[in-house]
Write a protein that holds these residues in place. Structure first.
Motif: not given
Length: 82
Positions: A50-73
């Motif tokens: 369950w901890g591993g699945i939770g971390m994988l969900v967290f990872t997917a959300l972070f990658v989705l966040w980074a892709r949908l709202r990229p940082i513009a330099v």
């Protein structure tokens, strides 16, 4: 006028997602191959799985966040390139 460039792989969210994702994969694998006697010690809950699945969900959300709202330099133009 300064153009904008995406941070891409250097975005800290991608680095954090990678680290959490590695730990998530390891815990998920450990949870899958865990002996039942070890699961019984944790009140019948496979904590590694369950901890591993939770971390994988967290990872997917972070990658989705980074892709949908990229940082513009902002990128400055050189004075010689006019």
């Amino acid at each position: 006028m300064a153009d904008k460039k995406k941070a891409g792989a250097f975005d800290i969210r991608v680095v954090i997602a990678l680290l959490i994702g590695i730990y998530g994969v390891v815990l998920t694998i450990l949870g899958i191959v865990e002996k039942q006697s070890e699961v019984d010690k944790a009140a019948g809950i496979n904590i590694n799985l369950w901890g591993g699945i939770g971390m994988l969900v967290f990872t997917a959300l972070f990658v989705l966040w980074a892709r949908l709202r990229p940082i513009a330099v902002p990128v400055e133009e050189d004075a010689t390139e006019q």
